[in-house]
Design a protein around this motif. Structure first.
Motif, short mmCIF file in Angstrom:
data_model
loop_
_atom_site.label_atom_id
_atom_site.label_comp_id
_atom_site.label_asym_id
_atom_site.label_seq_id
_atom_site.Cartn_x
_atom_site.Cartn_y
_atom_site.Cartn_z
N GLU A 90 -0.55 -0.71 -0.14
CA GLU A 90 0.30 0.30 0.56
C GLU A 90 -0.76 1.33 0.99
O GLU A 90 -1.68 1.69 0.44
CB GLU A 90 1.04 0.94 -0.38
N VAL A 92 -1.18 4.95 2.57
CA VAL A 92 -0.35 6.48 2.58
C VAL A 92 -1.20 7.25 3.38
O VAL A 92 -2.46 7.27 3.26
CB VAL A 92 -0.08 6.75 1.32
N ARG A 94 -1.07 11.42 4.48
CA ARG A 94 -0.64 12.71 3.99
C ARG A 94 -1.27 13.81 4.93
O ARG A 94 -2.23 14.01 5.18
CB ARG A 94 -1.06 12.83 2.46
N GLU A 119 -4.85 7.28 1.91
CA GLU A 119 -5.18 6.53 0.44
C GLU A 119 -4.72 5.32 0.44
O GLU A 119 -3.62 4.92 1.29
CB GLU A 119 -4.12 7.39 -0.68
N TYR A 121 -2.91 2.25 -2.18
CA TYR A 121 -2.17 1.89 -3.45
C TYR A 121 -2.11 0.35 -3.58
O TYR A 121 -1.75 -0.34 -2.67
CB TYR A 121 -1.15 2.62 -3.56
N LYS A 123 -0.17 -2.47 -4.60
CA LYS A 123 1.48 -2.86 -4.55
C LYS A 123 1.78 -3.68 -5.81
O LYS A 123 1.70 -4.83 -5.56
CB LYS A 123 1.68 -3.30 -3.06
N ASP A 129 2.12 0.87 -9.28
CA ASP A 129 1.37 1.06 -7.92
C ASP A 129 0.25 1.72 -7.89
O ASP A 129 0.16 3.02 -7.39
CB ASP A 129 2.29 1.48 -6.78
N ASP A 175 4.37 13.09 5.05
CA ASP A 175 3.45 11.71 4.54
C ASP A 175 4.35 10.60 4.69
O ASP A 175 5.56 10.63 4.84
CB ASP A 175 2.97 11.86 3.10
N LYS A 177 4.19 6.00 4.00
CA LYS A 177 3.76 4.78 3.47
C LYS A 177 3.84 3.78 4.48
O LYS A 177 4.93 3.33 4.91
CB LYS A 177 4.50 4.46 2.27
N GLU A 179 3.09 -0.67 5.11
CA GLU A 179 2.74 -2.00 4.67
C GLU A 179 2.16 -2.81 5.81
O GLU A 179 2.87 -2.80 7.04
CB GLU A 179 3.74 -2.55 3.89
N THR A 197 10.62 5.70 3.35
CA THR A 197 9.26 5.53 3.22
C THR A 197 8.48 6.81 3.81
O THR A 197 7.21 6.74 3.75
CB THR A 197 8.81 4.21 3.90
N CYS A 198 8.92 7.82 4.10
CA CYS A 198 8.45 8.73 4.70
C CYS A 198 9.08 10.08 4.20
O CYS A 198 10.05 10.26 3.62
CB CYS A 198 8.61 8.88 6.31
#
Length: 237
Positions: A90, A92, A94, A119, A121, A123, A129, A175, A177, A179, A197-198
């Motif tokens: 994932e 991200v 920010r 960043e 992460y 999954k 995560d 921020d 995320k 995929e 997701t935001c």
């Protein structure tokens, strides 16, 4: 085109086959989860709002040169997409300090960052995560260095497109995320871009208009999703 068997049941959406192997249908649900599934609930209308908001963003991103899995809406809460082999990373971005960034670094919520932070992460629900770096990702065989370069470039481009777009609607993009997945030899943006997701804040009041209202029991969850939909698409439900 005919909607076929269910291929995947997730927390907030399901994926269905069609009679064309190069086309899938994503169906968005009203169910909501937080804290790795420990908190569950229903947000009335969320499936429809997330589908239409995501479709709006994907259309804008495609026009700006960001390749996505999006092919069109199939109904109020269904989307036609290309099949992807999802990369288990994932991404991200920010722009303003919030959520886990504040907890990890001791930053005050609402601090405008001098530049966007990106960043990665892993999954993996069983591991929560975890935050990872390039070396971790390569060691796990999740993506190559060249693919990570593409993910970085595309995520930054998404940010560059969405921030002014949301600004015109009186919303701060705190921020979000993303995929990505592989479609043949291409990397495409997948999943969704929505209040799930935001983090969206009202620019003037800093009111939260996203899933944090559900996570933090702030109330007015349905109204927040409806308001984001209204501001972006110019109509209520």
């Amino acid at each position: 085109m005919v909607k076929g068997e269910k291929l995947y049941q997730g927390k907030a959406k399901s994926v269905f086959a069609t009679d064309d192997p190069q086309r899938l249908i994503i169906e968005y649900h009203d169910t909501a989860t937080a804290f790795d599934g420990k908190k569950r609930g229903t947000i009335e209308g969320k499936g429809e709002y997330n589908n239409l908001i995501s479709a709006y963003f994907f259309t804008k991103l495609e026009a700006a040169g960001v390749p996505t899995h999006y092919l069109g809406t199939w109904g109020p809460r269904e989307m036609l997409v290309l099949p992807l082999r999802i990369i288990l990373v994932e991404v991200v971005i920010r722009n303003i300090a919030a959520g886990s960034l504040c907890r990890r670094l001791g930053l005050e919520e609402g601090l405008v960052l001098p530049e966007p932070i990106l960043e990665f992460y892993y999954k993996n629900d069983a591991l929560g995560d975890p935050l990872v770096n390039d070396d971790h990702i390569r060691a796990l065989g999740l993506a190559t260095s060249a693919e990570l370069d593409v993910l970085r470039e595309q995520a930054q481009q998404v940010n560059a497109v969405l921030r002014p777009l949301l600004g015109q609607a009186g919303l701060d993009l705190v921020d979000f995320k993303l995929e990505f997945g592989r479609h043949h030899d291409r990397l495409l943006l997948g999943d969704e871009i929505s209040p799930d997701t935001c983090r969206f804040w009202d620019t003037a009041t800093k009111e939260k208009l996203d899933k944090d209202r559900f996570r933090r029991d702030l109330g007015g969850v349905e109204a927040a999703y409806r308001e984001v939909h209204r501001r972006l698409l110019g109509r209520g439900r």
